[in-house]
Write a protein that holds these residues in place. Structure first.
Motif, PDB file in Angstrom:
ATOM      1  N   VAL A 177       0.617  -1.103  -0.051  1.00  0.00           N
ATOM      2  CA  VAL A 177       0.080   0.050  -0.015  1.00  0.00           C
ATOM      3  C   VAL A 177       0.852   1.189  -0.058  1.00  0.00           C
ATOM      4  O   VAL A 177       0.513   2.175  -0.785  1.00  0.00           O
ATOM      5  N   TYR A 178       1.719   1.282   0.742  1.00  0.00           N
ATOM      6  CA  TYR A 178       2.842   2.517   0.886  1.00  0.00           C
ATOM      7  C   TYR A 178       3.837   2.805  -0.036  1.00  0.00           C
ATOM      8  O   TYR A 178       4.036   3.696  -0.917  1.00  0.00           O
ATOM      9  N   GLU A 202      -5.867   3.842   4.959  1.00  0.00           N
ATOM     10  CA  GLU A 202      -6.159   2.797   5.876  1.00  0.00           C
ATOM     11  C   GLU A 202      -7.103   1.972   5.726  1.00  0.00           C
ATOM     12  O   GLU A 202      -6.846   0.807   6.107  1.00  0.00           O
ATOM     13  N   SER A 203      -8.122   2.259   5.035  1.00  0.00           N
ATOM     14  CA  SER A 203      -9.123   1.471   4.734  1.00  0.00           C
ATOM     15  C   SER A 203      -8.554   0.524   3.694  1.00  0.00           C
ATOM     16  O   SER A 203      -8.777  -0.704   3.795  1.00  0.00           O
ATOM     17  N   ILE A 204      -7.905   1.019   2.724  1.00  0.00           N
ATOM     18  CA  ILE A 204      -7.361   0.045   1.593  1.00  0.00           C
ATOM     19  C   ILE A 204      -6.229  -0.843   2.266  1.00  0.00           C
ATOM     20  O   ILE A 204      -6.367  -2.144   2.108  1.00  0.00           O
ATOM     21  N   ARG A 205      -5.431  -0.315   3.101  1.00  0.00           N
ATOM     22  CA  ARG A 205      -4.369  -1.359   3.826  1.00  0.00           C
ATOM     23  C   ARG A 205      -5.247  -2.435   4.738  1.00  0.00           C
ATOM     24  O   ARG A 205      -4.703  -3.448   4.421  1.00  0.00           O
ATOM     25  N   ILE A 238     -15.550  -8.283   3.731  1.00  0.00           N
ATOM     26  CA  ILE A 238     -14.560  -7.200   4.253  1.00  0.00           C
ATOM     27  C   ILE A 238     -14.478  -6.065   3.555  1.00  0.00           C
ATOM     28  O   ILE A 238     -13.993  -5.095   4.502  1.00  0.00           O
ATOM     29  N   ALA A 239     -15.092  -5.852   2.285  1.00  0.00           N
ATOM     30  CA  ALA A 239     -14.852  -4.423   1.933  1.00  0.00           C
ATOM     31  C   ALA A 239     -15.944  -3.427   2.413  1.00  0.00           C
ATOM     32  O   ALA A 239     -15.598  -2.321   3.021  1.00  0.00           O
ATOM     33  N   VAL A 240     -17.151  -4.278   2.902  1.00  0.00           N
ATOM     34  CA  VAL A 240     -17.969  -3.368   3.635  1.00  0.00           C
ATOM     35  C   VAL A 240     -17.374  -2.989   4.957  1.00  0.00           C
ATOM     36  O   VAL A 240     -17.609  -1.924   5.583  1.00  0.00           O
ATOM     37  N   GLY A 241     -16.866  -4.059   5.732  1.00  0.00           N
ATOM     38  CA  GLY A 241     -16.248  -3.808   6.903  1.00  0.00           C
ATOM     39  C   GLY A 241     -15.319  -2.809   6.797  1.00  0.00           C
ATOM     40  O   GLY A 241     -15.428  -1.883   7.741  1.00  0.00           O
ATOM     41  N   ALA A 284     -17.316   0.564   6.225  1.00  0.00           N
ATOM     42  CA  ALA A 284     -18.356   1.011   7.137  1.00  0.00           C
ATOM     43  C   ALA A 284     -17.396   1.519   8.379  1.00  0.00           C
ATOM     44  O   ALA A 284     -18.099   2.192   9.199  1.00  0.00           O
ATOM     45  N   HIS A 285     -16.331   1.003   8.610  1.00  0.00           N
ATOM     46  CA  HIS A 285     -15.625   1.352   9.777  1.00  0.00           C
ATOM     47  C   HIS A 285     -15.523   2.842  10.063  1.00  0.00           C
ATOM     48  O   HIS A 285     -15.764   3.273  11.080  1.00  0.00           O
ATOM     49  N   GLY A 286     -15.354   3.653   8.827  1.00  0.00           N
ATOM     50  CA  GLY A 286     -15.039   5.065   9.249  1.00  0.00           C
ATOM     51  C   GLY A 286     -16.483   5.903   9.057  1.00  0.00           C
ATOM     52  O   GLY A 286     -16.779   6.928   9.423  1.00  0.00           O
ATOM     53  N   TYR A 287     -17.589   5.130   8.211  1.00  0.00           N
ATOM     54  CA  TYR A 287     -18.908   6.078   8.123  1.00  0.00           C
ATOM     55  C   TYR A 287     -19.903   6.048   8.889  1.00  0.00           C
ATOM     56  O   TYR A 287     -20.855   6.696   9.100  1.00  0.00           O
ATOM     57  N   ILE A 288     -20.138   4.576   9.520  1.00  0.00           N
ATOM     58  CA  ILE A 288     -21.155   4.741  10.424  1.00  0.00           C
ATOM     59  C   ILE A 288     -20.721   5.163  11.940  1.00  0.00           C
ATOM     60  O   ILE A 288     -19.720   4.879  12.272  1.00  0.00           O
TER      61      ILE A 288
END
Lengths: 81, 338
Positions: free
Chosen positions: B32-33, B46-49, B228-231, B234-238
């Motif tokens: 990623v980096y 961080e979401s992508i990682r 996992i993509a949803v997880g 959603a991590h940052g948006y809900i």
């Protein structure tokens, strides 16, 4: 002519198994008649509980697996040896 | 492939497995980096990682366990299980049936032949139900995902809670003597005296492991990736504690409500567990989340409707009722403890 039984109530895997069996018979140039056993009570009478099943002359050789063409060819070759 | 070559290949893959698994964190950071070149610390980065790290990790674990379970399962056929369970009409029968349900190969499409095959060979009704409840609910996919996302304690809790429900529900159904609610033709069936017994070499069993791996990955990979993509998203948006208001442990109705939502939903473990992870992160309590998950995986309306062919309606309703009751108990107990 020898009979080969394909056991299954019509699930996708059962149909695929039947195709594979037909192909294996053709590839080996053998004379077998495919018999479809679709009634659940009849299937259970063969002593298996997982479909698709495969039998030769009424004797079960596989249960609960979709055999590929090569596996069926091996079974048929041993049967004819 | 020639058997000996195949063994070598599997051996090499197994040896490679561990170092890859251990270094996934470093690898995903590097990708990623350094390769993609995203800035560390950024929200999207961080979401992508998280995604790049989590997907291979789940697949590695899944591949390993499914492969070994495939080998283990080749030792347990439904035919053998049925022979073991015949005539055991007490709680011990329910316990063995539920435990064998974990290791015996099972797919929902074979629920009816299994039911008939068990009953006709003299396995008591309640014991048969213990098997049929445990088999789909407790499976290696659910356990691995739980282990990976929440730790081994939660995986064990899920397993024992599932066993408890299968034993409890089967035992109650046995005690109620509901045989008259099974379609009449079932008990008129002639028990078969032929028994299919497969002779397998060790090579065959390894092949079964590979086959299980191929089948299961093909079936669940998409669920896992999407889950996992949803997880990750959603991590940052809900908002934090969003779920606490409806699924928190202080709300007594949260458990029955989540079962009511869970039963008609049809999904496999791979699809539902990432969702459960989000629910837990956002304030749902463990008992409520467990209850929701169990009712989705273990009790599904479409599968239960298939049973209509062999069971009369009152028995289907009783079955759903008792299993829901068991799940509810588990949910309440865990909400009380945690």
């Amino acid at each position: 002519m020898k009979k080969i039984q394909v056991l299954g109530t019509g699930c996708a895997k059962c149909k695929k198994l039947e195709e594979n069996v037909a192909l294996a018979i053709k590839n080996l140039g053998l004379d077998y008649e495919i018999e479809k056993i679709t009634d659940i009570k009849d299937i259970l009478n063969y002593g298996i509980m997982m479909t698709p099943g495969l039998g030769i002359e009424g004797k079960i050789v596989s249960s609960g697996r979709l055999l590929n063409v090569r596996e069926i060819e091996t079974i048929l070759t041993t049967d004819n040896a | 492939m020639e058997p000996r070559k195949k063994i070598w290949l599997i051996g090499i893959l197994l040896i490679l497995w561990y170092p890859i698994y251990l270094n996934l964190d470093t690898l995903s950071s590097f990708i990623v980096y350094n390769i993609i070149g995203l800035t560390p610390g950024d929200h999207l980065t961080e979401s992508i990682r998280f995604f790049v790290y989590e997907v291979p990790k789940v697949f590695l674990l899944l591949a390993l366990i499914v492969f070994f379970m495939g080998i283990v399962r080749s030792y347990f056929s439904p035919e053998k299980t049925r022979a073991l369970l015949g005539g055991k009409n007490h709680i011990f029968g329910n316990i063995s049936a539920a435990s064998l349900g974990i290791v015996t190969p099972f797919c929902s499409c074979s629920a009816i032949p299994l039911f008939l095959g068990f009953v006709e060979s003299g396995v008591p009704l309640g014991v048969t139900f213990s098997f049929l409840i445990a088999a789909p609910m407790i499976n290696e996919i659910a356990l691995i995902l739980l282990l990976e996302m929440f730790g081994w304690q939660t995986a064990l809790i899920y397993m024992f809670a599932g066993l408890f429900i299968a034993i409890f529900a089967g035992w109650v159904i046995g005690k109620l003597k509901l045989e008259h609610w099974v379609e009449d033709w079932v008990y008129q069936m002639q028990a078969t005296n032929t028994e299919f017994n497969e002779k397998l070499t060790f090579f065959d069993r390894i092949d079964r492991g590979v086959e299980a791996l191929r089948d299961i990955i093909a079936k669940v990979w998409l669920y896992i990736v999407v889950g996992i993509a949803v997880g990750a998203g959603a991590h940052g948006y809900i908002p934090e504690n969003f779920m606490a208001s409806i699924m928190g442990s202080d709300k007594w109705y949260s458990v029955p409500l989540s079962i009511l939502i869970g039963v008609p939903l049809y999904s496999n473990a791979a699809g539902i567990i990432p969702v459960v992870k989000v629910l837990l992160e956002k304030g749902a309590s463990l008992g409520t989340a467990l209850a929701f998950m169990m009712s989705v995986i273990g009790l599904s309306l479409p599968e239960t409707i298939i049973l209509k062919k062999v069971l009369k309606l009152p028995l289907i309703i009783t079955f759903i009722g008792i299993v829901s009751l068991g799940i509810m108990l588990v949910g309440f107990v865990f909400n009380l403890i945690y």
